[in-house]
Scaffold this motif. Structure first.
Motif, PDB file in Angstrom:
ATOM      1  N   LEU A 154       0.731  -1.148  -0.047  1.00 47.14           N
ATOM      2  CA  LEU A 154       0.061  -0.060   0.021  1.00 47.14           C
ATOM      3  C   LEU A 154       0.750   1.399   0.034  1.00 47.14           C
ATOM      4  O   LEU A 154       1.841   1.490   0.764  1.00 47.14           O
ATOM      5  N   HIS A 155       0.434   2.127  -0.787  1.00 44.05           N
ATOM      6  CA  HIS A 155       1.245   3.610  -1.078  1.00 44.05           C
ATOM      7  C   HIS A 155       0.096   4.618  -0.852  1.00 44.05           C
ATOM      8  O   HIS A 155      -1.006   4.380  -1.689  1.00 44.05           O
ATOM      9  N   LEU A 156       0.387   5.819  -0.496  1.00 48.00           N
ATOM     10  CA  LEU A 156      -0.487   6.792  -0.773  1.00 48.00           C
ATOM     11  C   LEU A 156      -0.201   7.595  -2.421  1.00 48.00           C
ATOM     12  O   LEU A 156       0.805   7.497  -2.654  1.00 48.00           O
ATOM     13  N   THR A 157      -1.097   7.833  -2.652  1.00 46.21           N
ATOM     14  CA  THR A 157      -0.897   8.642  -4.020  1.00 46.21           C
ATOM     15  C   THR A 157      -0.919  10.123  -3.772  1.00 46.21           C
ATOM     16  O   THR A 157      -0.728  10.740  -2.627  1.00 46.21           O
ATOM     17  N   GLU A 158      -0.452  10.993  -4.830  1.00 48.41           N
ATOM     18  CA  GLU A 158      -0.569  12.323  -4.490  1.00 48.41           C
ATOM     19  C   GLU A 158      -1.591  13.096  -3.651  1.00 48.41           C
ATOM     20  O   GLU A 158      -1.427  13.774  -2.902  1.00 48.41           O
ATOM     21  N   LYS A 159      -2.828  12.663  -4.312  1.00 47.30           N
ATOM     22  CA  LYS A 159      -4.042  13.032  -3.680  1.00 47.30           C
ATOM     23  C   LYS A 159      -3.872  12.541  -2.184  1.00 47.30           C
ATOM     24  O   LYS A 159      -4.375  13.191  -1.331  1.00 47.30           O
ATOM     25  N   GLY A 160      -3.509  11.354  -1.840  1.00 44.93           N
ATOM     26  CA  GLY A 160      -3.626  10.731  -0.630  1.00 44.93           C
ATOM     27  C   GLY A 160      -2.737  11.641   0.261  1.00 44.93           C
ATOM     28  O   GLY A 160      -2.688  11.936   1.354  1.00 44.93           O
ATOM     29  N   LEU A 161      -1.319  11.829  -0.219  1.00 45.28           N
ATOM     30  CA  LEU A 161      -0.426  12.684   0.351  1.00 45.28           C
ATOM     31  C   LEU A 161      -0.921  13.896   0.880  1.00 45.28           C
ATOM     32  O   LEU A 161      -0.694  14.622   1.959  1.00 45.28           O
ATOM     33  N   MET A 162      -1.720  14.471  -0.102  1.00 49.30           N
ATOM     34  CA  MET A 162      -2.081  16.005   0.233  1.00 49.30           C
ATOM     35  C   MET A 162      -3.162  15.958   1.470  1.00 49.30           C
ATOM     36  O   MET A 162      -3.276  16.756   2.435  1.00 49.30           O
TER      37      MET A 162
END
Lengths: 164, 164
Positions: A105-113
């Motif tokens: 599992l990784h955060l996407t750009e949107k998730g990181l925001m």
DNA sequence: CTTGGAAAGTCAACAAGGCTGACGTAAATT
DNA sequence: AATTTACGTCAGCCTTGTTGACTTTCCAAG
């Protein structure tokens, strides 16, 4: 006043003191979650999503099993949360290369925001509290919290501490 | 290493330190609630009942309104919990003599017994943590927690502290 | 004395986020 | 080839929170 051989007060072990500690935990935890809760309300997410986002950010590439054990929830409960995060494009799930049964599992750009928004708020409160109390108090705060954890949770906590 | 004019380290305010504090709160709170949760499971009660019992014990004769504001829940939510406790004979609710609209809440003998069981367990963990960390750490622990509360919660907390 | 509003109780409906149990699939292990 | 592991998902349940609407009781102000 009770004194140990070393001379420190034992007043901190009276039932009254312990009860104050218990109530302090209760009220402080409310403050601890208040800011992220406010941000999440209206975004269709809740505290459970926040926790998942936090620990995926903390340990990128972590597996579903690992997250389950950190969060202390069942896979069904976690899956419901993860499902919405993946569908909404906040989290990316990819098959393991070594072990293709695992999902990393990784955060996407949107998730990181979103992670940033939430943790900024939570850190701001923590920073204010730390600043108000001072470094010595902070050291004590951490010591007591660590001692309060179940051994298994302390293991998880320390693993994260080193890893990061 | 960053130092304040007074000479104390500012390292405790780094994002990394703040994040450790956040995770410590998360894992410690799990430990904090673990023992009462274990006791309550199978007794048909949950954490919400524990909280009501705790604060009724703490402030005997408190009103429903007061309890609502301390617990931070709606009267409907509180009422459901209170209803079962009253029906099961753990809590006694009596009309106010000055203001008969108010209900003053007390634990019965049976209620006191459960309160005792729950708080013994919770205090045992807190005592062990306090003992392990020592009096200075405990002072710091309390300072940081107080600083973390919302002002309104801090008011509630301090009111209880004095009153008791 | 009447009336407005506060305190409390209750009903209904809903949502989040836990849980268990059962079942399916793919991949790794034995 | 058989078993175990990791994950996903369906179904159903529970606790505990929410809103909204309505009633009863009762204090206090007009």
């Amino acid at each position: 006043m009770a004194e140990t051989p070393g001379g420190e007060s034992l007043l901190f072990l009276t039932d009254e003191q312990l009860r104050k500690g218990i109530e302090a935990m209760f009220f402080a935890y409310r403050g601890f979650t208040a800011d992220p809760d406010r941000i999440l309300e209206g975004k269709d997410y809740g505290r459970a999503h926040h926790r998942a986002i936090h620990f995926i950010h903390r340990s990128p590439g972590t597996t579903v099993s690992n997250l389950m054990s950190i969060l202390g929830v069942t896979k069904q409960s976690l899956n419901r949360v993860l499902r919405t995060l993946i569908d909404d494009g906040l989290v990316r799930s990819e098959k393991g290369k070594l072990d293709a049964r695992e999902r990393h599992l990784h955060l996407t750009e949107k998730g990181l925001m979103l992670e940033r928004e939430l943790s900024d708020a939570q850190r701001a409160r923590m920073r204010a509290a730390y600043r108000a109390a001072g470094p010595q108090a902070v050291a004590g705060f951490r010591q007591v919290l660590e001692a309060m954890m179940d051994p298994e949770m302390r293991r998880q906590y320390n693993r994260l501490k080193e890893g990061g």
